[in-house]
Design a protein around this motif. Structure first.
Motif, PDB file in Angstrom:
ATOM      1  N   ASP A 134       0.795  -1.218   0.000  1.00 34.58           N
ATOM      2  CA  ASP A 134       0.000   0.000   0.000  1.00 34.58           C
ATOM      3  C   ASP A 134       0.832   1.274   0.000  1.00 34.58           C
ATOM      4  OD1 ASP A 134      -2.353  -1.385  -0.076  1.00 34.58           O
ATOM      5  OD2 ASP A 134      -2.625  -1.433   2.087  1.00 34.58           O
ATOM      6  N   ASP A 135       2.146   1.137  -0.154  1.00 35.09           N
ATOM      7  CA  ASP A 135       2.970   2.334  -0.268  1.00 35.09           C
ATOM      8  C   ASP A 135       2.615   3.068  -1.559  1.00 35.09           C
ATOM      9  OD1 ASP A 135       5.666   3.703  -1.302  1.00 35.09           O
ATOM     10  OD2 ASP A 135       5.708   3.600   0.885  1.00 35.09           O
ATOM     11  N   PRO A 136       2.530   4.406  -1.526  1.00 32.80           N
ATOM     12  CA  PRO A 136       2.149   5.156  -2.736  1.00 32.80           C
ATOM     13  C   PRO A 136       3.053   4.903  -3.933  1.00 32.80           C
ATOM     14  CG  PRO A 136       2.050   6.571  -0.793  1.00 32.80           C
ATOM     15  CD  PRO A 136       2.674   5.277  -0.337  1.00 32.80           C
ATOM     16  N   ALA A 137       4.274   4.428  -3.707  1.00 35.08           N
ATOM     17  CA  ALA A 137       5.184   4.179  -4.825  1.00 35.08           C
ATOM     18  C   ALA A 137       4.622   3.154  -5.807  1.00 35.08           C
ATOM     19  CB  ALA A 137       6.530   3.682  -4.296  1.00 35.08           C
ATOM     20  N   PHE A 138       3.690   2.313  -5.342  1.00 33.63           N
ATOM     21  CA  PHE A 138       3.176   1.239  -6.179  1.00 33.63           C
ATOM     22  C   PHE A 138       1.834   1.570  -6.839  1.00 33.63           C
ATOM     23  CE2 PHE A 138       5.569  -1.039  -2.711  1.00 33.63           C
ATOM     24  CZ  PHE A 138       6.699  -1.290  -3.486  1.00 33.63           C
ATOM     25  N   LEU A 139       1.341   2.790  -6.679  1.00 42.28           N
ATOM     26  CA  LEU A 139       0.000   3.115  -7.157  1.00 42.28           C
ATOM     27  C   LEU A 139      -0.063   3.326  -8.664  1.00 42.28           C
ATOM     28  CD1 LEU A 139      -2.948   3.763  -6.438  1.00 42.28           C
ATOM     29  CD2 LEU A 139      -2.256   6.149  -6.120  1.00 42.28           C
ATOM     30  N   ALA A 140       0.892   4.039  -9.235  1.00 37.22           N
ATOM     31  CA  ALA A 140       0.813   4.418 -10.645  1.00 37.22           C
ATOM     32  C   ALA A 140       1.389   3.327 -11.542  1.00 37.22           C
ATOM     33  CB  ALA A 140       1.561   5.731 -10.870  1.00 37.22           C
ATOM     34  N   PRO A 141       1.000   3.304 -12.816  1.00 39.47           N
ATOM     35  CA  PRO A 141       1.614   2.366 -13.766  1.00 39.47           C
ATOM     36  C   PRO A 141       3.096   2.687 -13.948  1.00 39.47           C
ATOM     37  CG  PRO A 141      -0.404   3.362 -14.674  1.00 39.47           C
ATOM     38  CD  PRO A 141      -0.063   4.133 -13.432  1.00 39.47           C
ATOM     39  N   GLY A 142       3.848   1.669 -14.375  1.00 38.44           N
ATOM     40  CA  GLY A 142       5.264   1.905 -14.637  1.00 38.44           C
ATOM     41  C   GLY A 142       6.106   0.671 -14.427  1.00 38.44           C
ATOM     42  N   ASP A 143       7.399   0.872 -14.268  1.00 41.05           N
ATOM     43  CA  ASP A 143       8.356  -0.220 -14.105  1.00 41.05           C
ATOM     44  C   ASP A 143       8.268  -0.738 -12.674  1.00 41.05           C
ATOM     45  OD1 ASP A 143      10.483  -1.951 -13.953  1.00 41.05           O
ATOM     46  OD2 ASP A 143      11.934  -0.589 -14.872  1.00 41.05           O
ATOM     47  N   MET A 144       7.333  -1.646 -12.430  1.00 42.44           N
ATOM     48  CA  MET A 144       7.069  -2.102 -11.068  1.00 42.44           C
ATOM     49  C   MET A 144       8.191  -2.960 -10.482  1.00 42.44           C
ATOM     50  SD  MET A 144       4.691  -1.255  -8.980  1.00 42.44           S
ATOM     51  CE  MET A 144       3.239  -0.841  -9.944  1.00 42.44           C
ATOM     52  N   PRO A 145       8.846  -3.836 -11.249  1.00 41.91           N
ATOM     53  CA  PRO A 145       9.962  -4.571 -10.649  1.00 41.91           C
ATOM     54  C   PRO A 145      11.043  -3.636 -10.105  1.00 41.91           C
ATOM     55  CG  PRO A 145       9.311  -5.615 -12.696  1.00 41.91           C
ATOM     56  CD  PRO A 145       8.555  -4.326 -12.615  1.00 41.91           C
ATOM     57  N   ALA A 146      11.319  -2.552 -10.829  1.00 45.62           N
ATOM     58  CA  ALA A 146      12.321  -1.591 -10.357  1.00 45.62           C
ATOM     59  C   ALA A 146      11.848  -0.922  -9.066  1.00 45.62           C
ATOM     60  CB  ALA A 146      12.590  -0.538 -11.428  1.00 45.62           C
ATOM     61  N   ARG A 147      10.551  -0.639  -8.958  1.00 40.96           N
ATOM     62  CA  ARG A 147      10.038  -0.007  -7.742  1.00 40.96           C
ATOM     63  C   ARG A 147      10.097  -0.956  -6.552  1.00 40.96           C
ATOM     64  NH1 ARG A 147       4.547   2.835 -10.106  1.00 40.96           N
ATOM     65  NH2 ARG A 147       5.533   3.944 -11.823  1.00 40.96           N
ATOM     66  N   VAL A 148       9.809  -2.230  -6.800  1.00 41.99           N
ATOM     67  CA  VAL A 148       9.913  -3.223  -5.717  1.00 41.99           C
ATOM     68  C   VAL A 148      11.343  -3.277  -5.200  1.00 41.99           C
ATOM     69  CG1 VAL A 148       9.797  -5.696  -5.208  1.00 41.99           C
ATOM     70  CG2 VAL A 148       7.928  -4.603  -6.477  1.00 41.99           C
ATOM     71  N   ARG A 149      12.280  -3.321  -6.128  1.00 40.87           N
ATOM     72  CA  ARG A 149      13.696  -3.389  -5.714  1.00 40.87           C
ATOM     73  C   ARG A 149      14.109  -2.108  -4.985  1.00 40.87           C
ATOM     74  NH1 ARG A 149      14.180  -5.605 -11.284  1.00 40.87           N
ATOM     75  NH2 ARG A 149      14.304  -7.877 -11.072  1.00 40.87           N
ATOM     76  N   GLN A 150      13.676  -0.964  -5.499  1.00 38.08           N
ATOM     77  CA  GLN A 150      14.050   0.296  -4.862  1.00 38.08           C
ATOM     78  C   GLN A 150      13.462   0.403  -3.467  1.00 38.08           C
ATOM     79  OE1 GLN A 150      16.271   2.562  -6.242  1.00 38.08           O
ATOM     80  NE2 GLN A 150      16.225   3.267  -4.104  1.00 38.08           N
ATOM     81  N   TYR A 151      12.245  -0.080  -3.288  1.00 37.20           N
ATOM     82  CA  TYR A 151      11.631  -0.073  -1.956  1.00 37.20           C
ATOM     83  C   TYR A 151      12.496  -0.874  -0.981  1.00 37.20           C
ATOM     84  CZ  TYR A 151       8.125  -0.606   1.738  1.00 37.20           C
ATOM     85  OH  TYR A 151       7.456  -0.590   2.945  1.00 37.20           O
ATOM     86  N   CYS A 152      12.947  -2.042  -1.421  1.00 40.36           N
ATOM     87  CA  CYS A 152      13.780  -2.878  -0.555  1.00 40.36           C
ATOM     88  C   CYS A 152      15.106  -2.184  -0.243  1.00 40.36           C
ATOM     89  CB  CYS A 152      14.019  -4.240  -1.205  1.00 40.36           C
ATOM     90  SG  CYS A 152      12.535  -5.272  -1.311  1.00 40.36           S
ATOM     91  N   VAL A 153      15.689  -1.532  -1.232  1.00 40.07           N
ATOM     92  CA  VAL A 153      16.929  -0.777  -1.005  1.00 40.07           C
ATOM     93  C   VAL A 153      16.682   0.314   0.026  1.00 40.07           C
ATOM     94  CG1 VAL A 153      18.575   0.823  -2.039  1.00 40.07           C
ATOM     95  CG2 VAL A 153      17.927  -1.257  -3.273  1.00 40.07           C
ATOM     96  N   ASP A 154      15.601   1.075  -0.145  1.00 41.49           N
ATOM     97  CA  ASP A 154      15.311   2.207   0.734  1.00 41.49           C
ATOM     98  C   ASP A 154      15.048   1.775   2.171  1.00 41.49           C
ATOM     99  OD1 ASP A 154      15.554   3.850  -1.453  1.00 41.49           O
ATOM    100  OD2 ASP A 154      13.388   4.065  -1.780  1.00 41.49           O
ATOM    101  N   HIS A 155      14.545   0.544   2.348  1.00 37.41           N
ATOM    102  CA  HIS A 155      14.194   0.063   3.693  1.00 37.41           C
ATOM    103  C   HIS A 155      15.208  -0.921   4.257  1.00 37.41           C
ATOM    104  CE1 HIS A 155      10.405   1.815   2.329  1.00 37.41           C
ATOM    105  NE2 HIS A 155      10.011   1.841   3.583  1.00 37.41           N
ATOM    106  N   GLY A 156      16.333  -1.057   3.572  1.00 41.00           N
ATOM    107  CA  GLY A 156      17.400  -1.896   4.096  1.00 41.00           C
ATOM    108  C   GLY A 156      17.086  -3.380   4.117  1.00 41.00           C
ATOM    109  N   LEU A 157      16.313  -3.849   3.131  1.00 39.67           N
ATOM    110  CA  LEU A 157      15.909  -5.252   3.062  1.00 39.67           C
ATOM    111  C   LEU A 157      16.619  -5.948   1.910  1.00 39.67           C
ATOM    112  CD1 LEU A 157      12.087  -4.653   3.526  1.00 39.67           C
ATOM    113  CD2 LEU A 157      13.635  -5.642   5.225  1.00 39.67           C
ATOM    114  N   PRO A 158      16.709  -7.281   1.950  1.00 41.64           N
ATOM    115  CA  PRO A 158      17.286  -7.997   0.812  1.00 41.64           C
ATOM    116  C   PRO A 158      16.543  -7.647  -0.470  1.00 41.64           C
ATOM    117  CG  PRO A 158      17.005  -9.476   2.680  1.00 41.64           C
ATOM    118  CD  PRO A 158      16.332  -8.198   3.058  1.00 41.64           C
ATOM    119  N   VAL A 159      17.285  -7.422  -1.527  1.00 39.58           N
ATOM    120  CA  VAL A 159      16.695  -6.968  -2.787  1.00 39.58           C
ATOM    121  C   VAL A 159      16.470  -8.157  -3.710  1.00 39.58           C
ATOM    122  CG1 VAL A 159      17.008  -5.487  -4.807  1.00 39.58           C
ATOM    123  CG2 VAL A 159      17.859  -4.744  -2.560  1.00 39.58           C
ATOM    124  N   PRO A 160      15.224  -8.413  -4.135  1.00 41.59           N
ATOM    125  CA  PRO A 160      14.968  -9.527  -5.060  1.00 41.59           C
ATOM    126  C   PRO A 160      15.545  -9.210  -6.434  1.00 41.59           C
ATOM    127  CG  PRO A 160      12.970  -8.228  -4.762  1.00 41.59           C
ATOM    128  CD  PRO A 160      13.997  -7.674  -3.808  1.00 41.59           C
TER     129      PRO A 160
END
Length: 509
Positions: A344-370
């Protein structure tokens, strides 16, 4: 019932990704469905905004109805359900002022912030009983006032998206209750337009139409369409919000069971007899939306399969086309609960390169990046299951009771991995089906108006008799408690960086 005439209706079901025209029939025992037309829903940027391609949708609906008109089976009625929130504005001649703007356009952000400053989140929630979210209709209306002060003055009627099509089908200018209940401009407790709130927000109310309950016969099909097997068809409004139709089509296995209408959006909730508008329900950002037969849907919206759909579209653009079942199978073979996002993070609301957004979210939150496709899919599906578990906790806090089971309807019911992980995450048995629950619920309500069913319980009994259900039992262990703690920290962190109310982003199918 041997010898009983089969009655058929046309259920038009428009989802955020695709639409369909379906012939729904009942022979006295079983409900059956036959697809007359299936088509893509392709919004486009026009006039500086992301808008629904209304004329293309209308043309595709017409193709489906023409196919039914050419058949030998009489069609008794037609009804439309769509996603919630979005609306069209008609002029005095009954024409749309322009193509309706999609909730995925970012125009509401400024008016949402202004509303929070003007009246506050508590006032917005208390006045309506629905989640306080930037995509709600009320903030689009505020954006209309800001962007073009004459626009609403020129409008004579506001219609939610299902009723835009019902107007074209019948000429009626009425608003169906369940669609209106998604607006954030309707008083759920008082069962009326929240005109006082709209006055405070500077939104005119002259264009608000009469509201009718689902199942209302609003008139005959217009002459141009009333041909062949549609010659005597009526227009009967089903639950216009697709989730409300989907919940009608849930063959709840247990009283008090949880439903998940799983598609582009996941709507997770309970059926209640009255709205729950309390400090606790507001803290949990639960919404009260209208249902069929005087019911309320107490629920929360989770981003749903939209993230996975956008991932797949991106991979297709890059030359890799993998089916949803194959993506789920690939993801089942990699380790789970490694990477987690807040869907539900706003980063995922709009159309676009979603795999890149998933990875960036993990980077931003210090989690393992898929990295690989299966790892990204597993991250998304794990995160959805964790979201469902969080909503179960919110509902328990608000109602004091834990649901005994989960029923999943919609396209997500076919996702074997997500269904099993939902059982594992929530610790509840999960029953899946029907996949076309929305169209089935739409058609069943029309059939009830035509005298084929005696209320909601009778409809659900027929749905259960007509559906092959799949059941998933929860598996113990697996690290879900630890993953849920991580998930809650992510949600809390996102709230601190997002000025919107708690657990904000969402919408409907």
């Amino acid at each position: 019932m041997t010898g009983r005439a089969v009655k058929t209706v046309a259920a038009v079901d428009l989802g955020a990704e695709s639409g369909r025209v379906i012939a729904a029939s009942f022979d006295g025992n079983r409900l059956t469905m036959e697809i007359a037309n299936r088509f893509a829903n392709t919004p486009r940027v026009q006039g500086g905004a992301l808008r629904w391609n209304i004329e293309d949708l209308w043309a595709r609906i017409g193709e489906g109805l023409a196919g039914l008109a050419g058949g030998s089976r009489p069609v008794s009625s037609v009804g439309v359900d769509t996603w919630g929130v979005d609306y069209g504005l008609l002029d005095s001649g009954g024409m749309l002022l322009d193509a309706p703007i999609s909730y995925r356009d970012d125009r509401n952000a400024a008016s949402f912030a202004l509303a929070l400053q003007t009246v506050g989140a508590k006032r917005l929630y208390a006045a309506t009983g629905v989640q306080v979210l930037a995509i709600n209709t009320v903030f689009g209306l505020m954006a209309d006032v800001r962007d073009d002060p004459t626009r609403l003055a020129r409008a004579r009627t506001l219609l939610m998206m299902p009723d835009v099509f019902h107007h074209r089908l019948s000429g009626a200018r009425t608003a169906e209750y369940t669609g209106v209940s998604t607006t954030g401009a309707f008083d759920m407790a008082g069962n009326r337009w929240a005109t006082e709130l709209l006055d405070e927000l500077g939104v005119p109310t002259h264009m608000l139409p009469e509201i009718v309950p689902p199942g209302t016969d609003i008139g005959a099909l217009v002459p141009d369409l009333a041909v062949g097997s549609l010659r005597d068809a009526r227009v009967i409004v089903p639950p216009g919000h697709d989730t409300a139709s989907a919940v009608v089509g849930v063959p709840l296995t247990d009283p008090g069971g949880l439903y998940i209408s799983s598609g582009t959006w996941s709507l997770v909730g309970l059926e209640t007899s009255s709205p729950v508008v309390t400090a606790q329900s507001q803290r949990s950002n639960l919404t009260n939306e209208g249902g069929y037969a005087n019911t309320i849907r107490l629920l929360r919206n989770v981003m749903g399969l939209w993230i996975l759909q956008e991932c797949r579209r991106q991979w297709q653009r890059e030359g890799t086309d993998i089916s949803y079942p194959d993506l789920a199978e690939m993801a089942s073979k990699v380790q789970g609960l490694v990477s987690i996002v807040n869907p539900d993070d706003p980063a995922f609301l709009a159309p676009g390169d979603m795999p890149a957004r998933v990875r960036q979210y993990c980077v931003d939150h210090g989690l393992p990046v898929p990295q690989t496709i299966p790892e990204v899919v597993r991250c998304v599906v794990d995160s959805l299951a964790l979201s469902y578990r969080a909503v179960v906790d919110y509902l328990v806090d608000a109602t004091g009771e834990r649901p005994p089971s989960v029923n999943i309807v919609g396209g997500g019911a076919d996702n074997v991995l997500l269904s099993q992980l939902t059982a594992d995450a929530t610790g509840l048995p999960v029953s899946c089906g029907p996949t076309e629950g929305t169209a089935l619920g739409n058609g069943a309500v029309q059939l009830a108006t035509l005298g084929e069913f005696d209320g909601l319980a009778d409809i659900r009994q027929a749905v259960a008799a007509s559906t092959m259900m799949r059941r998933y039992e929860p598996r113990t262990g697996g690290g879900w408690d630890e993953a849920q703690a991580v998930f809650r920290r992510l949600v809390a962190a996102d709230q601190r960086t997002d000025p919107t109310p708690p657990d904000n982003p969402r919408d409907r199918t």
